[in-house]
Scaffold this motif. Structure first.
Motif, mmCIF file in Angstrom:
data_model
loop_
_atom_site.group_PDB
_atom_site.id
_atom_site.type_symbol
_atom_site.label_atom_id
_atom_site.label_comp_id
_atom_site.label_asym_id
_atom_site.label_seq_id
_atom_site.Cartn_x
_atom_site.Cartn_y
_atom_site.Cartn_z
ATOM 1 N N ASN A 82 43.119 42.261 44.501
ATOM 2 C CA ASN A 82 41.742 42.221 45.022
ATOM 3 C C ASN A 82 41.023 41.398 44.518
ATOM 4 N N ARG A 83 41.421 40.723 43.519
ATOM 5 C CA ARG A 83 40.814 39.544 42.864
ATOM 6 C C ARG A 83 40.733 38.302 43.957
ATOM 7 N N ALA A 115 34.912 43.687 33.886
ATOM 8 C CA ALA A 115 36.303 43.786 34.501
ATOM 9 C C ALA A 115 37.321 43.835 33.374
ATOM 10 N N THR A 119 35.156 38.593 33.195
ATOM 11 C CA THR A 119 36.667 38.858 32.676
ATOM 12 C C THR A 119 37.057 38.312 31.463
ATOM 13 N N ARG A 163 41.142 44.445 32.171
ATOM 14 C CA ARG A 163 42.493 44.472 32.853
ATOM 15 C C ARG A 163 43.372 45.498 32.107
ATOM 16 N N TRP A 191 42.508 46.583 37.569
ATOM 17 C CA TRP A 191 41.156 46.216 36.851
ATOM 18 C C TRP A 191 40.305 47.270 37.035
ATOM 19 N N ASP A 233 44.937 44.057 40.987
ATOM 20 C CA ASP A 233 44.855 42.426 40.812
ATOM 21 C C ASP A 233 44.842 41.964 42.041
ATOM 22 N N SER A 261 34.777 36.555 37.382
ATOM 23 C CA SER A 261 35.926 36.477 38.427
ATOM 24 C C SER A 261 35.047 37.429 39.452
ATOM 25 N N CYS A 262 35.650 37.315 40.652
ATOM 26 C CA CYS A 262 35.343 38.045 41.968
ATOM 27 C C CYS A 262 36.252 38.894 42.291
ATOM 28 N N PHE A 263 35.779 40.085 42.640
ATOM 29 C CA PHE A 263 36.604 41.171 42.983
ATOM 30 C C PHE A 263 36.344 41.774 44.586
ATOM 31 N N TYR A 264 37.195 42.189 45.291
ATOM 32 C CA TYR A 264 36.774 42.729 46.521
ATOM 33 C C TYR A 264 36.998 44.446 46.184
ATOM 34 N N VAL A 265 35.860 44.863 46.331
ATOM 35 C CA VAL A 265 35.791 46.396 46.029
ATOM 36 C C VAL A 265 35.142 47.256 47.271
#
Ligand SMILES: Cc1cc2nc3c(=O)[nH]c(=O)nc-3n(C[C@H](O)[C@H](O)[C@H](O)COP(=O)(O)OP(=O)(O)OC[C@H]3O[C@@H](n4cnc5c(N)ncnc54)[C@H](O)[C@@H]3O)c2cc1C
Length: 407
Positions: free
Chosen positions: A246-247, A161, A192, A163, A168, A244, A205-209
């Motif tokens: 969504n992180r 990911a 990241t 930035r 992202w 961001d 890092s964790c992302f909501y996608v």
């Protein structure tokens, strides 16, 4: 929203009663689809749309009754019930309903797919825009950690990911992601900070996608154990853009979040194993008393009794470990060692229980009708998923070598 309260036994009894009245009829209505491999899966291996729709309906109905979200923290709108009760609830469902693809198993939120403690780390914007549909069961997710080149060694992941201002860009692939073909979103783990990740000091890092985001694709559905389809898939992400907000959780500390989830997954998998083991034991004991060979019930042969006795000992031991582990977790103690021991023992005990159950049933034990093969497949897979036996042993041995031998 209504939440089940009261004594543990009452919660479990209430859950079973709800499932019996509201979900069993739906399971029965769907059984022709689920039991026929030609109807259960589509050509690409994805499950039949009516099964996906029925799962969603079961989640929504259970959420409205207060069961689906009962283990999600109170401050997020859940029931805030504890780990030991979660063990008892999952065990009770599997003990009653046994192996198979049942809607009953969609009535409690799994930590990776629905409302769970992970959401307490979401940004206010993400929480407000997405969580209301998660806690009601309308939207469900999946958990993207493993990759073709990163399984037990999850830190070897290469999904990146990068930035760009407040956005992202995520590129990479994931593999074995359960429920991803039907999920609305993925909790996607990505590098990241390459240096931190290489040094194994974080950097993930964790992302909501959303699964429908431009650039996100289900490449193929993985078929396992001779099935015509499956729920695990290979996914690709090509310059997928998310804001961001969504992180989820701290930047570069996503691995801690994943481990928090994995701990809940280990207790869940232990409970499933105990419930299924009890189901197999009860059926085996009943069959051994009704099946005659050489003039008497096979239950009178000591070799059959030995198998039943071994199954009973191991189910009891695994159940006791699970309850103790849940009780310790409820005090806020660090139970990584206990969880590893419990999952290792419970899943292996369940594999042996199903193997013995098939042996006791003779050729009948190998038929689809008895569902023993289904139970065996489920528990056999858990010896790999959520931390393999070997990785669990590594965790246990590390704790022992640190001097933690107080039980
Ligand atoms: C049914 C199922 C569902 C899954 N669902 C998901 C999901 O939803 N999301 C997700 O991210 N992942 C999921 N996984 C992936 C799962 O987490 C991995 O399969 C697991 O971590 C093992 O990785 P691997 O399969 O690549 O095996 P490998 O890591 O390649 O291991 C191969 C063998 O080597 C052993 N080994 C590896 N490292 C060591 C070591 N350090 N010491 C000793 N032995 C070692 C292993 O124990 C194993 O026996 C799922 C897997 C299965 C089977």
């Amino acid at each position: 929203m209504n939440h089940p309260g009261g004594e543990p036994g009452m919660v479990v009894a209430g859950l079973l009663d709800f499932v019996r009245k509201a979900i069993e009829p739906r399971d029965e209505a769907l059984s022709e689809v689920v039991e026929d491999p030609r109807r259960r899966y589509q050509r690409d291996g994805a499950e039949a749309p009516e099964l996906t729709a029925a799962r969603r309906a079961a989640r929504i109905e259970s959420a409205a009754a207060g069961y689906y979200q009962m283990f999600c923290p109170v401050e997020l709108g859940g029931g805030g019930l504890g780990h030991q009760l979660s063990f008892l609830s999952w065990e009770a469902l599997h003990h009653r309903y046994g192996p198979g693809e049942l809607l009953a198993y969609n009535t409690i939120s799994h930590w990776a797919n629905g409302p769970s403690v992970i959401w307490s780390k979401a940004s206010p914007q993400l929480f407000e825009s997405v969580f209301p549909r998660v806690i009601t069961g309308e939207a469900s997710g999946c958990f993207g950690m493993s990759e073709p080149g990163a399984g037990s060694d999850a830190l070897a992941m290469t999904t990146r990911a990068t930035r760009d201002g407040d956005t992202w860009s995520i590129t990479g692939s994931k593999q074995w992601t359960s429920f991803s073909p039907t999920a609305d979103y993925i909790l996607l783990f990505a590098v990241t900070d390459a240096e931190l990740s290489k040094a194994r000091k974080g950097g993930i890092s964790c992302f909501y996608v959303p699964m429908g985001a431009p650039g996100a694709r289900v490449e193929s559905i993985i078929r396992m154990f001779g099935e015509a389809g499956g729920r695990e898939a290979i996914l690709s992400f090509e310059d997928v853009r998310v804001p961001d907000e969504n992180r989820i959780g701290e930047l570069n500390r996503g691995f801690d979040l994943a481990m928090l989830g994995a701990s809940q997954g280990r207790l869940y998998n232990s409970a499933r194993s105990v419930g299924l083991g009890r189901w197999a034991l009860e059926r085996s004991a009943a069959y051994a008393q009704s099946r005659w060979a050489s003039g008497k019930p096979i239950a009178e042969y000591q070799s059959i009794q030995n198998m039943l006795a071994d199954m009973a000992v191991e189910v009891y031991a695994a159940r006791t470990m699970g309850l103790d582990c849940g009780a310790r977790a409820d005090t806020g103690a660090d139970v990584r060692r206990e969880l590893a021991m419990t999952k290792l023992f419970a899943t292996n005990a369940a594999v042996r229980a199903f193997d013995n159950a098939m042996q006791i049933h003779g050729a009948l034990g190998l038929t689809n009708e008895l569902r023993l093969h289904d139970g065996w497949k489920t528990v056999r897979a858990i010896r790999i998923a959520d931390g393999t036996d070997e990785i669990l042993r590594r965790t246990i041995a590390r704790e022992v070598l640190r001097g933690r031998m107080d039980f």
